[in-house]
Design a protein around this motif. Structure first.
Motif, PDB file in Angstrom:
ATOM      1  N   ASP A 105      47.039  41.083  39.857  1.00 43.41           N
ATOM      2  CA  ASP A 105      48.359  41.553  39.425  1.00 43.41           C
ATOM      3  C   ASP A 105      49.425  40.532  39.809  1.00 43.41           C
ATOM      4  OD1 ASP A 105      47.309  44.073  38.704  1.00 43.41           O
ATOM      5  OD2 ASP A 105      47.693  44.905  40.707  1.00 43.41           O
ATOM      6  N   ALA A 106      50.263  40.149  38.837  1.00 41.06           N
ATOM      7  CA  ALA A 106      51.414  39.299  39.179  1.00 41.06           C
ATOM      8  C   ALA A 106      52.324  40.005  40.189  1.00 41.06           C
ATOM      9  CB  ALA A 106      52.198  38.966  37.918  1.00 41.06           C
ATOM     10  N   ALA A 107      52.245  41.329  40.238  1.00 43.77           N
ATOM     11  CA  ALA A 107      53.114  42.109  41.126  1.00 43.77           C
ATOM     12  C   ALA A 107      52.642  42.105  42.591  1.00 43.77           C
ATOM     13  CB  ALA A 107      53.205  43.543  40.610  1.00 43.77           C
ATOM     14  N   ARG A 108      51.595  41.303  42.914  1.00 43.14           N
ATOM     15  CA  ARG A 108      51.161  41.146  44.315  1.00 43.14           C
ATOM     16  C   ARG A 108      51.337  39.682  44.704  1.00 43.14           C
ATOM     17  NH1 ARG A 108      48.194  45.707  46.150  1.00 43.14           N
ATOM     18  NH2 ARG A 108      47.551  47.013  44.422  1.00 43.14           N
ATOM     19  N   PRO A 109      52.558  39.307  45.081  1.00 41.78           N
ATOM     20  CA  PRO A 109      52.838  37.888  45.313  1.00 41.78           C
ATOM     21  C   PRO A 109      52.226  37.325  46.597  1.00 41.78           C
ATOM     22  CG  PRO A 109      54.790  39.216  45.766  1.00 41.78           C
ATOM     23  CD  PRO A 109      53.772  40.142  45.164  1.00 41.78           C
ATOM     24  N   PHE A 110      51.736  38.187  47.492  1.00 39.36           N
ATOM     25  CA  PHE A 110      51.278  37.694  48.796  1.00 39.36           C
ATOM     26  C   PHE A 110      49.763  37.574  48.921  1.00 39.36           C
ATOM     27  CE2 PHE A 110      55.421  39.859  50.001  1.00 39.36           C
ATOM     28  CZ  PHE A 110      56.151  38.671  50.011  1.00 39.36           C
ATOM     29  N   ALA A 111      49.042  37.594  47.823  1.00 35.66           N
ATOM     30  CA  ALA A 111      47.585  37.362  47.885  1.00 35.66           C
ATOM     31  C   ALA A 111      47.351  35.897  48.268  1.00 35.66           C
ATOM     32  CB  ALA A 111      46.952  37.660  46.534  1.00 35.66           C
ATOM     33  N   THR A 112      46.496  35.671  49.250  1.00 33.34           N
ATOM     34  CA  THR A 112      46.293  34.303  49.750  1.00 33.34           C
ATOM     35  C   THR A 112      45.117  33.627  49.037  1.00 33.34           C
ATOM     36  OG1 THR A 112      44.786  35.131  51.429  1.00 33.34           O
ATOM     37  CG2 THR A 112      47.109  34.933  52.064  1.00 33.34           C
ATOM     38  N   PRO A 113      45.083  32.296  49.053  1.00 33.49           N
ATOM     39  CA  PRO A 113      43.922  31.600  48.485  1.00 33.49           C
ATOM     40  C   PRO A 113      42.612  32.082  49.109  1.00 33.49           C
ATOM     41  CG  PRO A 113      45.686  30.033  48.920  1.00 33.49           C
ATOM     42  CD  PRO A 113      46.141  31.351  49.491  1.00 33.49           C
ATOM     43  N   SER A 114      42.627  32.424  50.399  1.00 32.61           N
ATOM     44  CA  SER A 114      41.359  32.835  51.016  1.00 32.61           C
ATOM     45  C   SER A 114      40.884  34.199  50.512  1.00 32.61           C
ATOM     46  CB  SER A 114      41.429  32.765  52.537  1.00 32.61           C
ATOM     47  OG  SER A 114      42.318  33.719  53.008  1.00 32.61           O
ATOM     48  N   ILE A 115      41.799  35.095  50.154  1.00 34.17           N
ATOM     49  CA  ILE A 115      41.371  36.382  49.556  1.00 34.17           C
ATOM     50  C   ILE A 115      40.749  36.126  48.177  1.00 34.17           C
ATOM     51  CG2 ILE A 115      42.127  38.633  48.641  1.00 34.17           C
ATOM     52  CD1 ILE A 115      44.152  38.844  50.842  1.00 34.17           C
ATOM     53  N   PHE A 116      41.380  35.258  47.382  1.00 32.11           N
ATOM     54  CA  PHE A 116      40.797  34.910  46.076  1.00 32.11           C
ATOM     55  C   PHE A 116      39.388  34.334  46.265  1.00 32.11           C
ATOM     56  CE2 PHE A 116      45.235  34.959  44.602  1.00 32.11           C
ATOM     57  CZ  PHE A 116      45.108  35.495  43.340  1.00 32.11           C
ATOM     58  N   ALA A 117      39.283  33.368  47.192  1.00 29.74           N
ATOM     59  CA  ALA A 117      37.994  32.686  47.383  1.00 29.74           C
ATOM     60  C   ALA A 117      36.923  33.663  47.847  1.00 29.74           C
ATOM     61  CB  ALA A 117      38.162  31.543  48.380  1.00 29.74           C
ATOM     62  N   ALA A 118      37.271  34.581  48.742  1.00 28.46           N
ATOM     63  CA  ALA A 118      36.279  35.536  49.262  1.00 28.46           C
ATOM     64  C   ALA A 118      35.804  36.482  48.157  1.00 28.46           C
ATOM     65  CB  ALA A 118      36.874  36.325  50.429  1.00 28.46           C
ATOM     66  N   CYS A 119      36.728  36.939  47.306  1.00 26.19           N
ATOM     67  CA  CYS A 119      36.328  37.830  46.203  1.00 26.19           C
ATOM     68  C   CYS A 119      35.400  37.097  45.234  1.00 26.19           C
ATOM     69  CB  CYS A 119      37.553  38.343  45.444  1.00 26.19           C
ATOM     70  SG  CYS A 119      38.480  39.597  46.331  1.00 26.19           S
ATOM     71  N   ILE A 120      35.739  35.851  44.909  1.00 25.51           N
ATOM     72  CA  ILE A 120      34.912  35.090  43.971  1.00 25.51           C
ATOM     73  C   ILE A 120      33.504  34.886  44.540  1.00 25.51           C
ATOM     74  CG2 ILE A 120      34.594  32.804  42.918  1.00 25.51           C
ATOM     75  CD1 ILE A 120      37.710  32.686  42.688  1.00 25.51           C
ATOM     76  N   ARG A 121      33.459  34.466  45.807  1.00 30.77           N
ATOM     77  CA  ARG A 121      32.167  34.194  46.463  1.00 30.77           C
ATOM     78  C   ARG A 121      31.306  35.457  46.476  1.00 30.77           C
ATOM     79  NH1 ARG A 121      34.524  31.934  50.688  1.00 30.77           N
ATOM     80  NH2 ARG A 121      34.465  33.823  51.956  1.00 30.77           N
ATOM     81  N   THR A 122      31.917  36.580  46.860  1.00 30.96           N
ATOM     82  CA  THR A 122      31.151  37.824  46.980  1.00 30.96           C
ATOM     83  C   THR A 122      30.734  38.345  45.605  1.00 30.96           C
ATOM     84  OG1 THR A 122      32.400  38.284  48.979  1.00 30.96           O
ATOM     85  CG2 THR A 122      31.141  40.109  48.074  1.00 30.96           C
ATOM     86  N   ALA A 123      31.607  38.223  44.613  1.00 31.40           N
ATOM     87  CA  ALA A 123      31.241  38.687  43.262  1.00 31.40           C
ATOM     88  C   ALA A 123      30.104  37.851  42.692  1.00 31.40           C
ATOM     89  CB  ALA A 123      32.455  38.638  42.334  1.00 31.40           C
ATOM     90  N   TYR A 124      30.114  36.566  42.983  1.00 31.91           N
ATOM     91  CA  TYR A 124      29.037  35.706  42.471  1.00 31.91           C
ATOM     92  C   TYR A 124      27.698  36.138  43.066  1.00 31.91           C
ATOM     93  CZ  TYR A 124      26.620  31.451  40.999  1.00 31.91           C
ATOM     94  OH  TYR A 124      25.753  30.573  40.409  1.00 31.91           O
ATOM     95  N   ALA A 125      27.725  36.499  44.350  1.00 34.43           N
ATOM     96  CA  ALA A 125      26.489  36.904  45.033  1.00 34.43           C
ATOM     97  C   ALA A 125      26.094  38.345  44.708  1.00 34.43           C
ATOM     98  CB  ALA A 125      26.665  36.738  46.548  1.00 34.43           C
ATOM     99  N   ALA A 126      27.079  39.252  44.647  1.00 32.04           N
ATOM    100  CA  ALA A 126      26.762  40.687  44.591  1.00 32.04           C
ATOM    101  C   ALA A 126      27.077  41.330  43.245  1.00 32.04           C
ATOM    102  CB  ALA A 126      27.525  41.425  45.702  1.00 32.04           C
TER     103      ALA A 126
END
Ligand code: CTP
Ligand code: MG
Length: 229
Positions: A105-126
């Protein structure tokens, strides 16, 4: 592994009540949409972005992409009537070479690069992974302004974005939602209906969604205090 990011920014921000669409309301000297674009610029697995926008904002979005230093191909599209429509429309133009699609969501301006990276990594695996935080307040069931029950909060989480999925899972989830006439407030719910496992990645209370003018005031204060990076 390749990931595409979808940023949904096409909402009008009715509850915020500003003349500009919410993603273009100024926060700490930049339109809100600038912040997720800047975060994405530091996530190395993201090789493409698709942004769903309100009508008439494409050239403004192009300059934000530039100022955020987002140096990957970015596709722009008008959004749809509801958030779910905007995600589906954006998903239609995501590269077929991407393994994972991460929706934010563009309406969540405080998402950090590490949250993005963790979601991508976990989705790729799980298969699927979303940012979420445990509920900390006590929950009350209320009827006509009086408490009727205290709901156990054990195991309850608040869903946030980003939410990442293997591309084919998200495509199937949206296709089946259209077929079955399902409207959901997040993408994870559409994937849960398929019976797919959706894992939790630790989100942050700072990754709140700006919905009302109080949320915007809180966000302005956080930026002024230099709390989030
Ligand atoms: N969104 C979208 N397309 C829509 C509706 C919402 O892309 N038709 C996006 C918003 O831009 C926002 C995110 O989905 O980044 C979450 O939605 P919400 O916070 O509800 O934003 P708005 O719909 O703009 O706000 P409101 O519901 O108060 O009008
Ligand atoms: Mg909305």
């Amino acid at each position: 592994m390749k990931a595409s990011a979808i940023i949904v920014a096409a909402g009008s921000g009715r509850r915020l009540g500003h003349d500009l669409p919410k993603a273009f309301v100024t926060l700490g000297g930049h339109p809100m949409l600038y912040y997720p674009l800047r975060a994405l610029a530091s996530v190395k697995d993201v090789s493409e972005a698709v942004i769903a926008l309100p009508a008439g904002t494409q050239s403004a979005a192009r300059s934000l992409i530039e100022s955020a230093g987002l140096d990957i191909p970015v596709k722009l599209t008008p959004g749809g009537a509801e958030r779910q429509d905007s995600v589906r429309i954006a998903l239609e133009i995501v590269s077929a070479e991407s393994d994972v699609v991460i929706v934010h969501d563009a309406a969540r301006p405080f998402a950090t690069p590490s949250i993005f990276a963790a979601c991508i990594r976990t989705a790729y695996a799980a298969g699927a992974a979303i940012a979420a935080i445990p509920v900390t307040d006590t929950l009350k069931q209320v009827d006509r302004n009086a408490i009727v029950a205290t709901a156990p909060r054990t195991g309850l989480y608040q869903a946030q974005t980003p939410q990442a999925f293997r591309r084919e899972i998200l495509i199937r989830a949206h296709r089946e939602a259209v077929r079955d006439g399902i409207a959901a407030t997040d993408d994870a719910e559409l994937v849960e209906r398929l019976g797919e496992r959706v894992e939790i990645v630790e989100g942050s209370p700072l990754n709140f969604k700006i919905t009302t003018s109080d949320d915007l005031a809180l966000a302005q204060a956080l930026i002024a205090s230099h709390l989030p990076s």
